[in-house]
Scaffold this motif. Structure first.
Motif, PDB file in Angstrom:
ATOM      1  N   ASP A 283       0.815  -1.224   0.000  1.00  0.00           N
ATOM      2  CA  ASP A 283       0.000   0.000   0.000  1.00  0.00           C
ATOM      3  C   ASP A 283       0.846   1.270   0.000  1.00  0.00           C
ATOM      4  O   ASP A 283       0.725   2.129   0.869  1.00  0.00           O
ATOM      5  N   VAL A 284       1.719   1.386  -1.010  1.00  0.00           N
ATOM      6  CA  VAL A 284       2.587   2.562  -1.106  1.00  0.00           C
ATOM      7  C   VAL A 284       2.311   3.297  -2.412  1.00  0.00           C
ATOM      8  O   VAL A 284       1.805   2.727  -3.388  1.00  0.00           O
ATOM      9  N   LEU A 285       2.653   4.589  -2.439  1.00  0.00           N
ATOM     10  CA  LEU A 285       2.562   5.369  -3.669  1.00  0.00           C
ATOM     11  C   LEU A 285       3.761   5.059  -4.548  1.00  0.00           C
ATOM     12  O   LEU A 285       4.904   4.978  -4.064  1.00  0.00           O
ATOM     13  N   THR A 286       3.514   4.872  -5.856  1.00  0.00           N
ATOM     14  CA  THR A 286       4.603   4.584  -6.784  1.00  0.00           C
ATOM     15  C   THR A 286       4.464   5.411  -8.057  1.00  0.00           C
ATOM     16  O   THR A 286       3.359   5.822  -8.432  1.00  0.00           O
ATOM     17  N   VAL A 287       5.612   5.650  -8.686  1.00  0.00           N
ATOM     18  CA  VAL A 287       5.668   6.240 -10.019  1.00  0.00           C
ATOM     19  C   VAL A 287       6.740   5.491 -10.797  1.00  0.00           C
ATOM     20  O   VAL A 287       7.603   4.822 -10.212  1.00  0.00           O
ATOM     21  N   PRO A 288       6.733   5.585 -12.129  1.00  0.00           N
ATOM     22  CA  PRO A 288       7.841   5.023 -12.888  1.00  0.00           C
ATOM     23  C   PRO A 288       9.164   5.667 -12.465  1.00  0.00           C
ATOM     24  O   PRO A 288       9.210   6.875 -12.168  1.00  0.00           O
ATOM     25  N   VAL A 289      10.226   4.875 -12.434  1.00  0.00           N
ATOM     26  CA  VAL A 289      11.534   5.401 -12.034  1.00  0.00           C
ATOM     27  C   VAL A 289      11.921   6.590 -12.910  1.00  0.00           C
ATOM     28  O   VAL A 289      12.519   7.569 -12.442  1.00  0.00           O
ATOM     29  N   ALA A 290      11.550   6.522 -14.190  1.00  0.00           N
ATOM     30  CA  ALA A 290      11.919   7.597 -15.124  1.00  0.00           C
ATOM     31  C   ALA A 290      11.268   8.928 -14.776  1.00  0.00           C
ATOM     32  O   ALA A 290      11.684   9.983 -15.282  1.00  0.00           O
ATOM     33  N   ALA A 291      10.257   8.928 -13.914  1.00  0.00           N
ATOM     34  CA  ALA A 291       9.596  10.188 -13.537  1.00  0.00           C
ATOM     35  C   ALA A 291      10.394  10.971 -12.496  1.00  0.00           C
ATOM     36  O   ALA A 291      10.097  12.145 -12.253  1.00  0.00           O
ATOM     37  N   LEU A 292      11.407  10.372 -11.895  1.00  0.00           N
ATOM     38  CA  LEU A 292      12.193  11.073 -10.882  1.00  0.00           C
ATOM     39  C   LEU A 292      13.057  12.154 -11.522  1.00  0.00           C
ATOM     40  O   LEU A 292      13.659  11.950 -12.581  1.00  0.00           O
ATOM     41  N   LEU A 293      13.127  13.298 -10.857  1.00  0.00           N
ATOM     42  CA  LEU A 293      13.977  14.400 -11.285  1.00  0.00           C
ATOM     43  C   LEU A 293      15.020  14.667 -10.208  1.00  0.00           C
ATOM     44  O   LEU A 293      14.701  14.676  -9.011  1.00  0.00           O
ATOM     45  N   ALA A 294      16.272  14.866 -10.632  1.00  0.00           N
ATOM     46  CA  ALA A 294      17.312  15.249  -9.672  1.00  0.00           C
ATOM     47  C   ALA A 294      17.165  16.733  -9.355  1.00  0.00           C
ATOM     48  O   ALA A 294      17.117  17.581 -10.250  1.00  0.00           O
ATOM     49  N   ARG A 295      17.069  17.076  -8.074  1.00  0.00           N
ATOM     50  CA  ARG A 295      16.896  18.461  -7.643  1.00  0.00           C
ATOM     51  C   ARG A 295      18.251  19.109  -7.381  1.00  0.00           C
ATOM     52  O   ARG A 295      19.181  18.467  -6.872  1.00  0.00           O
ATOM     53  N   ALA A 296      18.361  20.399  -7.712  1.00  0.00           N
ATOM     54  CA  ALA A 296      19.606  21.128  -7.472  1.00  0.00           C
ATOM     55  C   ALA A 296      19.955  21.134  -5.994  1.00  0.00           C
ATOM     56  O   ALA A 296      21.129  21.124  -5.608  1.00  0.00           O
ATOM     57  N   GLU A 297      18.947  21.148  -5.143  1.00  0.00           N
ATOM     58  CA  GLU A 297      19.177  21.159  -3.696  1.00  0.00           C
ATOM     59  C   GLU A 297      19.611  19.803  -3.165  1.00  0.00           C
ATOM     60  O   GLU A 297      19.956  19.647  -1.999  1.00  0.00           O
ATOM     61  N   GLY A 298      19.540  18.789  -4.026  1.00  0.00           N
ATOM     62  CA  GLY A 298      19.837  17.427  -3.609  1.00  0.00           C
ATOM     63  C   GLY A 298      18.567  16.621  -3.490  1.00  0.00           C
ATOM     64  O   GLY A 298      17.472  17.146  -3.274  1.00  0.00           O
ATOM     65  N   GLY A 299      18.672  15.333  -3.655  1.00  0.00           N
ATOM     66  CA  GLY A 299      17.512  14.465  -3.585  1.00  0.00           C
ATOM     67  C   GLY A 299      16.724  14.471  -4.875  1.00  0.00           C
ATOM     68  O   GLY A 299      17.211  14.895  -5.933  1.00  0.00           O
ATOM     69  N   TYR A 300      15.494  14.000  -4.776  1.00  0.00           N
ATOM     70  CA  TYR A 300      14.668  13.838  -5.962  1.00  0.00           C
ATOM     71  C   TYR A 300      13.344  14.565  -5.818  1.00  0.00           C
ATOM     72  O   TYR A 300      12.898  14.889  -4.715  1.00  0.00           O
ATOM     73  N   GLY A 301      12.730  14.802  -6.972  1.00  0.00           N
ATOM     74  CA  GLY A 301      11.394  15.363  -7.020  1.00  0.00           C
ATOM     75  C   GLY A 301      10.641  14.770  -8.184  1.00  0.00           C
ATOM     76  O   GLY A 301      11.198  14.013  -9.001  1.00  0.00           O
ATOM     77  N   VAL A 302       9.348  15.081  -8.275  1.00  0.00           N
ATOM     78  CA  VAL A 302       8.540  14.715  -9.441  1.00  0.00           C
ATOM     79  C   VAL A 302       7.841  15.972  -9.929  1.00  0.00           C
ATOM     80  O   VAL A 302       7.546  16.893  -9.154  1.00  0.00           O
ATOM     81  N   GLN A 303       7.588  16.006 -11.215  1.00  0.00           N
ATOM     82  CA  GLN A 303       6.876  17.122 -11.818  1.00  0.00           C
ATOM     83  C   GLN A 303       5.384  16.789 -11.838  1.00  0.00           C
ATOM     84  O   GLN A 303       4.935  15.940 -12.606  1.00  0.00           O
ATOM     85  N   VAL A 304       4.623  17.425 -10.996  1.00  0.00           N
ATOM     86  CA  VAL A 304       3.178  17.213 -10.940  1.00  0.00           C
ATOM     87  C   VAL A 304       2.530  18.058 -12.037  1.00  0.00           C
ATOM     88  O   VAL A 304       2.781  19.266 -12.141  1.00  0.00           O
ATOM     89  N   VAL A 305       1.716  17.418 -12.858  1.00  0.00           N
ATOM     90  CA  VAL A 305       1.044  18.087 -13.973  1.00  0.00           C
ATOM     91  C   VAL A 305      -0.437  18.225 -13.626  1.00  0.00           C
ATOM     92  O   VAL A 305      -1.129  17.234 -13.408  1.00  0.00           O
ATOM     93  N   GLU A 306      -0.897  19.479 -13.575  1.00  0.00           N
ATOM     94  CA  GLU A 306      -2.296  19.769 -13.249  1.00  0.00           C
ATOM     95  C   GLU A 306      -2.853  20.667 -14.340  1.00  0.00           C
ATOM     96  O   GLU A 306      -2.672  21.892 -14.309  1.00  0.00           O
ATOM     97  N   GLY A 307      -3.498  20.063 -15.326  1.00  0.00           N
ATOM     98  CA  GLY A 307      -3.980  20.821 -16.475  1.00  0.00           C
ATOM     99  C   GLY A 307      -2.804  21.370 -17.259  1.00  0.00           C
ATOM    100  O   GLY A 307      -1.918  20.635 -17.680  1.00  0.00           O
ATOM    101  N   ASP A 308      -2.771  22.718 -17.438  1.00  0.00           N
ATOM    102  CA  ASP A 308      -1.663  23.342 -18.155  1.00  0.00           C
ATOM    103  C   ASP A 308      -0.541  23.749 -17.216  1.00  0.00           C
ATOM    104  O   ASP A 308       0.499  24.252 -17.671  1.00  0.00           O
ATOM    105  N   ALA A 309      -0.724  23.550 -15.931  1.00  0.00           N
ATOM    106  CA  ALA A 309       0.279  23.976 -14.955  1.00  0.00           C
ATOM    107  C   ALA A 309       1.099  22.788 -14.463  1.00  0.00           C
ATOM    108  O   ALA A 309       0.623  21.641 -14.401  1.00  0.00           O
ATOM    109  N   THR A 310       2.338  23.066 -14.116  1.00  0.00           N
ATOM    110  CA  THR A 310       3.209  22.034 -13.538  1.00  0.00           C
ATOM    111  C   THR A 310       3.911  22.615 -12.316  1.00  0.00           C
ATOM    112  O   THR A 310       4.100  23.823 -12.194  1.00  0.00           O
ATOM    113  N   ARG A 311       4.265  21.720 -11.402  1.00  0.00           N
ATOM    114  CA  ARG A 311       5.044  22.129 -10.240  1.00  0.00           C
ATOM    115  C   ARG A 311       5.919  20.965  -9.813  1.00  0.00           C
ATOM    116  O   ARG A 311       5.597  19.800 -10.063  1.00  0.00           O
ATOM    117  N   ILE A 312       7.028  21.281  -9.206  1.00  0.00           N
ATOM    118  CA  ILE A 312       7.955  20.266  -8.734  1.00  0.00           C
ATOM    119  C   ILE A 312       7.691  20.004  -7.254  1.00  0.00           C
ATOM    120  O   ILE A 312       7.649  20.943  -6.459  1.00  0.00           O
TER     121      ILE A 312
END
Length: 342
Positions: A283-312
């Protein structure tokens, strides 16, 4: 609960057009470039480790002569023998297979007492004989049932049981290969044929580095030669020492036996792949490995797409398996879309 990382900075791409008084009208805004997406899902993520194995009937054992005489019948290779049936015949009298762990070691007759009597009487009862009490005492009632059994077998009705005329196994057996022949004169201990269990099993040998996988009762997946996958369970774990060749040292191997609820048919001695579960996350949240983004601050993020808008959104990663990764992040939920690289 794992401490979550703070949400990452919000990034957005905006295209604007202005119409100035007295100036020609500007072109209409360009449509935002489309983004390939994947769903955030909630599921059970399983990491497996695969090892090559083979199908067969397990380890073999040897059936030896129980009495001196001439072999007058042997079973055919590949045949199965169940309780109450003849293993072979000496001087044209059967040596009968019964079920139990204790070997036949003495003649059974009225007055005998012990665990071997109880084991034998349980077999008589299972074969449909009645009129006696199943216990550890060989009584006249037992002897009467034995005479009835001997009549069915076509042997002298003595009411006694010669230990050379019965043999015990844990269950039904399968004849693997003959090592004697009809007409041969044998003595007690003469090898007659080898046998295995009747159920098809898969076996695999692991080195000591993989011993954590060998857990009796653990579920495994077995991939057959036709790429069909069936479920199995580890039913046996044994350790063996393999003698080194030349200057090579001896090595310790772990032999794992896998049983099936619904055994595959017609695949004796086939090569298979056995998938052991190393880690399981429910019962965990998953995404494809390819969806991971390397963050400049370190670690990882994902780009959430909401209609025409996106956020990390910053995420903490967990188990990686089957091309997916477990994630945790502020505000993430099943069904949300994440950007995928082109």
């Amino acid at each position: 609960m794992r401490k979550l990382l703070a949400a990452g900075a919000v990034a957005a791409l905006a295209v604007a057009a202005f119409v100035l008084f007295g100036q020609p009208e500007a072109k209409a805004p360009a449509a935002a470039a489309s983004v390939d997406t994947a769903d955030i899902t909630r599921e059970t993520l399983i990491d497996r480790e695969n090892h090559d194995g083979s199908l067969g009937h397990g380890d073999s054992s040897t059936i030896t002569g129980r009495a001196a005489g001439t072999i007058t019948w042997l079973p055919a290779a590949g045949s199965t023998i169940a309780r109450g049936k003849a293993l072979y015949r000496i001087d044209n009298e059967p040596v009968v297979l019964l079920y139990g762990k204790l070997p036949a070691y003495r003649e059974l007759r009225s007055g005998a007492e012990g665990a071997d009597v109880l084991q034998f009487e349980r077999n008589l009862w299972a074969l449909g004989l009645r009129g006696f009490t199943v216990d550890d005492e060989y009584t006249s009632a037992t002897a009467s049932a034995v005479r009835e059994w001997q009549d069915d077998l076509g042997v002298p009705e003595t009411g006694r049981v010669d230990n050379g005329r019965i043999a015990y196994a844990a269950s039904s057996i399968r004849v693997e290969a003959l090592t004697s022949q009809n007409g041969a004169d044998v003595q007690p201990g003469t090898e007659l044929f080898t046998v295995t269990g009747t159920r098809l099993v898969a076996t695999v040998e692991l080195d000591m580095d993989s011993q954590r996988l060998a857990r009796r009762g653990a579920a495994v997946d077995v991939t057959l030669p036709d790429d069909k996958t069936v479920s199995g369970k580890i039913t046996g774990v044994t350790t063996t020492v393999q003698e080194g060749q030349g200057d090579q040292p001896d090595s310790t191997l772990i032999k794992v036996t896998v049983g099936f609820t619904d055994a595959p048919q017609g695949l004796d001695d086939a090569s298979v792949t056995i998938g052991f579960t190393t880690t399981r996350r429910e019962d965990v949240l998953t995404v494809p490995v390819a969806a991971l983004l390397a963050r400049a601050e370190g670690g990882y993020g994902v780009q959430v797409v909401e209609g025409d808008a996106t956020r990390i959104v910053a995420v903490e990663t967990g188990l990686f398996a089957d091309g997916k990764v477990e994630i945790e992040g502020a505000g993430l939920a099943p069904g949300m879309k994440v950007g995928m690289p082109a």
